[in-house]
Design a protein around this motif. Structure first.
Motif, PDB file in Angstrom:
ATOM      1  N   GLY A 156      -0.135 -15.572   6.260  1.00  0.00           N
ATOM      2  CA  GLY A 156       0.571 -16.388   5.287  1.00  0.00           C
ATOM      3  C   GLY A 156       2.069 -16.162   5.368  1.00  0.00           C
ATOM      4  N   THR A 157       2.805 -16.842   4.521  1.00  0.00           N
ATOM      5  CA  THR A 157       4.257 -16.732   4.535  1.00  0.00           C
ATOM      6  C   THR A 157       4.690 -15.327   4.129  1.00  0.00           C
ATOM      7  OG1 THR A 157       4.357 -17.560   2.260  1.00  0.00           O
ATOM      8  CG2 THR A 157       4.588 -19.175   4.034  1.00  0.00           C
ATOM      9  N   ALA A 158       5.877 -14.939   4.578  1.00  0.00           N
ATOM     10  CA  ALA A 158       6.378 -13.593   4.312  1.00  0.00           C
ATOM     11  C   ALA A 158       6.455 -13.342   2.810  1.00  0.00           C
ATOM     12  CB  ALA A 158       7.752 -13.411   4.946  1.00  0.00           C
ATOM     13  N   GLY A 159       5.860 -12.246   2.373  1.00  0.00           N
ATOM     14  CA  GLY A 159       5.842 -11.893   0.972  1.00  0.00           C
ATOM     15  C   GLY A 159       4.678 -12.466   0.200  1.00  0.00           C
ATOM     16  N   ALA A 160       3.920 -13.365   0.828  1.00  0.00           N
ATOM     17  CA  ALA A 160       2.767 -13.981   0.150  1.00  0.00           C
ATOM     18  C   ALA A 160       1.537 -13.964   1.054  1.00  0.00           C
ATOM     19  CB  ALA A 160       3.105 -15.408  -0.269  1.00  0.00           C
ATOM     20  N   GLU A 161       1.394 -12.925   1.857  1.00  0.00           N
ATOM     21  CA  GLU A 161       0.261 -12.826   2.777  1.00  0.00           C
ATOM     22  C   GLU A 161      -1.039 -12.565   2.003  1.00  0.00           C
ATOM     23  OE1 GLU A 161       3.893 -11.189   5.078  1.00  0.00           O
ATOM     24  OE2 GLU A 161       3.049 -10.945   3.066  1.00  0.00           O
ATOM     25  N   VAL A 203     -10.929  -8.128  -1.870  1.00  0.00           N
ATOM     26  CA  VAL A 203      -9.835  -7.169  -2.055  1.00  0.00           C
ATOM     27  C   VAL A 203      -8.543  -7.928  -2.294  1.00  0.00           C
ATOM     28  CG1 VAL A 203     -10.947  -5.405  -0.624  1.00  0.00           C
ATOM     29  CG2 VAL A 203      -9.352  -7.016   0.438  1.00  0.00           C
ATOM     30  N   THR A 204      -7.608  -7.287  -2.971  1.00  0.00           N
ATOM     31  CA  THR A 204      -6.338  -7.947  -3.257  1.00  0.00           C
ATOM     32  C   THR A 204      -5.378  -7.896  -2.084  1.00  0.00           C
ATOM     33  OG1 THR A 204      -5.492  -5.905  -4.236  1.00  0.00           O
ATOM     34  CG2 THR A 204      -6.528  -7.496  -5.722  1.00  0.00           C
ATOM     35  N   GLY A 236       1.223 -11.866   9.375  1.00  0.00           N
ATOM     36  CA  GLY A 236       2.193 -10.901   8.889  1.00  0.00           C
ATOM     37  C   GLY A 236       1.849  -9.492   9.329  1.00  0.00           C
ATOM     38  N   PRO A 237       2.601  -8.500   8.868  1.00  0.00           N
ATOM     39  CA  PRO A 237       2.218  -7.108   9.136  1.00  0.00           C
ATOM     40  C   PRO A 237       0.830  -6.854   8.561  1.00  0.00           C
ATOM     41  CG  PRO A 237       4.411  -7.248   8.143  1.00  0.00           C
ATOM     42  CD  PRO A 237       3.806  -8.602   8.019  1.00  0.00           C
TER      43      PRO A 237
END
Length: 286
Positions: free
Chosen positions: A7-12, A31-32, A68-69
């Motif tokens: 997903g987008t950076a910060g909202a993976e 899981v969150t 993402g990471p």
């Protein structure tokens, strides 16, 4: 398991790569996120395994989806310098008697295919493919290398991008050349330790603009993964979600003859570790 975040950076969102190696499965119903808390929770990991085996996880459409990471909320990134016999030789350095430790800030971490920025004023930005070790159990004053391995949750590809002038020629410690923004692409996956029976038998490769620069193996490590975890635990407590970058094999720009082929804006770097996936970054000016 091969765990990842998409997903987008910060909202993976958390995901799993299916056994077929191509299908993504959504983990957000279980899981969150993928972080130290999850890696320390054996019951939660077992639920993921059971749901995957039963075919209960929804399919994610990966088309156009950023990877993402694979790990959120990293506590610290501990790095081991000069940890390959061939890399020490190419740079003219003595084999260290004990592991060399430095740090990268967690905010240097980006996704495996995200853009990497060449710092302003940089003329010596360098590449380094590395095996990243992700801690799954609190480790303090461990007694043996075997105990060190027992505290590993999994492994990932890490790119320890470095600016050699900042690192070596500008005074002080190495940290100035290691902590520029975007200087630690990580992923694509966090591969759980049960899928990596021998972390000292992994091939690592890196290409710049299609030309093979690094072609090594973790068998060349001076201090193996288990010993590195044991050693680091004598000086600091390692917590679930901490990362150790375990060093790079020969083939970096620093070790080449003059003029050394340091990275510039427009260069494309591709790197991979056997069984852990591939990365691809385009370099641009900061």
């Amino acid at each position: 398991m091969k765990l990842l975040r998409v997903g987008t950076a910060g909202a993976e969102r958390p995901a799993l790569l299916d056994q077929d190696g191509t299908t993504l499965r959504d983990l957000s119903g279980l899981v969150t996120d993928i972080d130290g808390a999850l890696l320390a929770d054996d019951a939660a990991l077992d639920r993921i395994r059971a749901a995957a085996a039963a075919g209960e996880l929804p399919v994610l459409d990966g088309a156009g989806l950023r990877v993402g990471p694979p790990l959120a909320r990293i506590g610290k990134i501990v790095c081991i310098g000069l940890n390959y016999h061939d890399h020490a030789a190419e740079t003219g350095a003595e084999i260290p008697a004990e592991p060399i430790i430095f740090f990268k800030a967690p905010d240097t971490v980006v996704g495996p295919d995200d853009t990497v920025l060449v710092p302003r004023g940089s003329v010596k930005t360098d590449w380094e493919v590395e095996l990243a070790v992700v801690i799954g159990r609190t480790a303090r004053y461990l007694d043996s290398a075997a105990d060190g391995l027992a505290h590993v949750a999994g492994y990932a590809v890490s790119h320890d991008v470095s600016e050699r002038e900042f690192q070596i020629e500008r005074g002080g410690t190495w940290d100035k050349g290691k902590n520029c923004e975007t200087f630690n692409p990580l992923g694509p996956w966090l591969v759980t330790a049960d899928e990596v029976p021998d972390p000292q038998a992994l091939a690592l490769r890196l290409r710049v603009n299609g030309e093979l620069k690094q072609d090594g193996t973790t068998a060349e490590q001076i201090f193996g993964v288990g010993e590195v975890v044991r050693y680091v635990s004598q000086f600091m407590t390692l917590y679930p979600g901490d990362v150790i970058n375990t060093g790079t094999p020969a083939g970096v720009a620093l070790g080449k003859p003059e003029p050394k082929p340091y990275l510039r804006a427009g260069d494309v770097v591709e790197l991979e570790i056997e069984g852990l996936g591939r990365q691809r970054q385009e370099f641009k000016d900061a």
